[in-house]
Design an enzyme around this catalytic site. Structure first.
Site: not given
Ligand SMILES: [Zn+2]
Ligand SMILES: [Zn+2]
Ligand SMILES: [Zn+2]
Length: 330
Positions: A32, A35, A96, A147, A149
């Protein structure tokens, strides 16, 4: 290769952004890019070993601060212009597998502060006419990274969806002497059937005119134009009401509920927008636990939405899942 191409039939700009085709698509958790970088691991977008909330420039932007010249030649009928602007990514948490709904209210409060800072900074830029803060959540919306955001776009023009709201708000202001959002707040507050959550500073409701079954608006009770107008109490109340709304969405079908969340605030092109009013709109794509509301012929081709549910009933469903918000003692 990217540019803005003029759509003469609609009178609006379309961004071409071809290198977005190469962007990371649903990577496994170990890879990811949002992360924290692990000691000895591959470097992510965020080279920190730990962080709280971070903002960085999108690596696959549709608008950029130093855009290339348009790759095609424009004409009188088809003007083109460089795709100037900013695209930022706001990572909500280093965790995450979290979501904004699962984050503590204190973290949502920090996010409100970050939004306010970014709005203040981007809206001060000479070439930026509109700062648009939003989140796409869930694969149903086409999200390519799980993740948690959100994103911020800074546009070199006021986008058409906002222009439409500004026109309607200005017309109401001229016709009645009132702010349109203040009038809507009064109507929703008096009626009460469509309210989902409320505190001293915000009302969350499914509007009378909802186009999606679970379309939900969060409107400031005070007549404010943008995030920078809020005081400390209002920033905390905004975090609280968002937490309540997000938890009720997740509770509805007992799934991590997909949505688009958009912040609507005044443009930053130097003109007067006293007739406009800060609010947040959610457009969840689901109409049942496993059925999507499609934007089909009427919605896409004519712009007329058909909502086969009642806002009053959907608000009652969500109200059942609203929980009190607990702030940690500090
Ligand atoms: Zn992540
Ligand atoms: Zn108002
Ligand atoms: Zn709006």
């Amino acid at each position: 290769m990217s540019e803005l191409r003029w759509h003469p039939l609609l009178g609006e700009w379309v961004a071409t952004a071809t290198d977005r085709q190469d962007r990371t698509f649903l990577p496994p958790p170990d890879f990811c890019p949002l992360c924290p970088t692990k000691p000895g691991g591959f470097p992510t977008e965020i080279l920190e070993l730990d962080y709280d909330i971070v903002v960085f420039e999108n690596r696959f932007p549709s608008l950029s601060p130093h855009p290339p010249d348009p790759a095609v030649e424009g004409s009188d009928l088809y003007p083109v212009r460089p795709s100037f602007g900013e695209c930022e990514v706001v990572v909500y948490t280093p965790n995450h597998s979290s979501t904004l709904a699962r984050e503590p209210v204190e973290q949502i409060y920090k996010l409100v502060q970050v939004w306010t800072d970014r709005y203040r900074e981007l809206s001060a830029l000479e070439l930026v006419d509109y700062v648009f803060i939003f989140e796409n959540k869930g694969e149903a919306i086409g999200v390519t990274l799980h993740h948690p955001h959100g994103q911020i776009y800074a546009y070199p023009f006021v986008p058409p969806r906002i222009l439409r709201e500004l026109e309607q708000s200005k017309k109401h202001w001229d016709d009645t002497g009132n702010c349109l959002l203040c009038s809507i707040l009064r109507q929703e507050g008096t009626d009460g059937r469509r309210i989902v959550a409320e505190n001293a500073s915000f009302l969350a409701y499914i509007p009378f005119f909802a186009r999606y079954p679970y379309e939900l608006h969060v409107t400031a009770k005070r007549h404010v134009l943008d995030l920078t107008d809020f005081d400390e109490r209002e920033r905390m109340d905004l975090a609280s009401v968002l937490k309540q709304v997000l938890v009720s969405f997740d509770g509805l079908f007992d799934i991590s509920f997909p949505y688009m969340m958009v912040l609507h605030q005044a443009p930053s092109n130097g003109e007067n927008y006293d007739f406009y009013h800060f609010h947040i709109e959610f457009y969840p794509p689901l109409r049942t636990a496993n059925k999507l509301k499609y934007l089909a012929g009427s919605e896409t081709g004519a712009g007329m939405f058909i909502n086969d549910t009642l806002a009053e009933e959907k608000a009652a469903e969500l109200r059942l899942h609203v929980e009190p918000v607990a702030w940690r003692e500090s």
